[in-house]
Write an enzyme that holds these catalytic residues in place. Sequence first.
Site, mmCIF file in Angstrom:
data_model
loop_
_atom_site.group_PDB
_atom_site.id
_atom_site.type_symbol
_atom_site.label_atom_id
_atom_site.label_comp_id
_atom_site.label_asym_id
_atom_site.label_seq_id
_atom_site.Cartn_x
_atom_site.Cartn_y
_atom_site.Cartn_z
ATOM 1 N N SER A 137 -38.677 -11.129 -4.672
ATOM 2 C CA SER A 137 -38.315 -10.649 -3.238
ATOM 3 C C SER A 137 -38.598 -12.367 -2.513
ATOM 4 C CB SER A 137 -39.149 -9.704 -2.416
ATOM 5 O OG SER A 137 -38.350 -9.411 -1.162
ATOM 6 N N TYR A 174 -35.385 0.376 -14.329
ATOM 7 C CA TYR A 174 -34.223 -0.295 -13.512
ATOM 8 C C TYR A 174 -33.015 0.560 -13.880
ATOM 9 C CZ TYR A 174 -36.968 -4.288 -11.873
ATOM 10 O OH TYR A 174 -37.945 -5.272 -11.307
ATOM 11 N N LEU A 232 -34.857 -13.507 5.226
ATOM 12 C CA LEU A 232 -34.857 -15.008 5.070
ATOM 13 C C LEU A 232 -33.632 -15.800 4.844
ATOM 14 C CD1 LEU A 232 -38.471 -15.464 3.688
ATOM 15 C CD2 LEU A 232 -37.879 -15.698 6.071
ATOM 16 N N GLY A 263 -35.966 -9.317 0.901
ATOM 17 C CA GLY A 263 -34.772 -8.531 1.061
ATOM 18 C C GLY A 263 -33.838 -8.887 2.206
ATOM 19 N N GLY A 264 -33.651 -10.180 2.175
ATOM 20 C CA GLY A 264 -32.566 -10.683 3.034
ATOM 21 C C GLY A 264 -33.019 -11.259 4.076
#
Length: 323
Positions: free
Chosen positions: A211, A53, A218, A215-216
């Site tokens: 997730s 990361y 929902l 990724g947004g």
Amino acid sequence: MQYTHLGRSGLSVSRLCLGTMNFGPQTEESAAHSIMDSALDAGINFFDTANVYGGTQHRGWTEEILGRWFAKGGERRDRVVLATKLYGTMTERPNESKLSALNIRRALDASLKRLQTDYIDVYQFHHVDRNTPWDEIWQAIEVAVQQGKILYSGSSNFAGWHIAQAQEAAARRNYNGLVSEQSIYNLLTRNVELEVIPAAQEYGLGLIPWSPLHGGLLGGVLKKERDGVRRLEGRAAETLKKHEDQIRQYEDLADDLGHEPGDVGLAWLLHQPAVTAPIVGPRTQDQLDAAIRALDVTLDADALKRLDDIFPGHRTAPEDYAW
């Protein structure tokens, strides 16, 4: 905060796991430190990161940010169940990726240095390594356990048969093996219900979904687009177009229930028996606050059925597709 055991282990973790992937590339360091402090104050004791990361130009950046946060003291490290991962390529040199005994040794020591700690609570394999035998992997992990550098092992993105393979190899060595599996799992992506979840439950692994809001998608994306708050592009826009009718029904259901869509999506995961803790990866304090709010959402049988009607799931294989 609610707590549960991580799989069959005696390790107690919060029902939400703080994902740190955005720290560095998306969230600058001081804000990341503030989010971690707020998470601790809210009772979140389970933090997840990975050695890769930080982005392609600065792999390890996120672990460094956590390390400097731990170094502030205040028992920060003692209060956190720390999970990190290895597998991804750190440099272009040979043996700087995957799960060879050599990379496990080097990657672990490098993560410990970046994180400014002397042990990792849950050391996770970020992906299955099809070219390294399990006896080699487990021998390297056993050495790290004996050295006090790690306490538990976990997997990520494994198929059900990979979990079985890993656990059977560990059993032959009288080793505990994996205690957790980290997979993508949300209302839109429920493939793990076929074989991964049954395998995890059979072998006593806790499931850590990544997730959780896809990724947004929902998280109330249609409402945000209508309000001009967010506009999707690329693959996310294509996925939205494909599932727009389902997502509209989902957002309408959330309105009926009196909750934000993101709260409902997280709450649904928390209602799944196999799930230990969804990974929430906030970029801002507001996103962390929203995730914590989901812990107070209770979905009754009717709400769960309506969600299944909108987003059909899977039965355990082979009954899902055969008799």
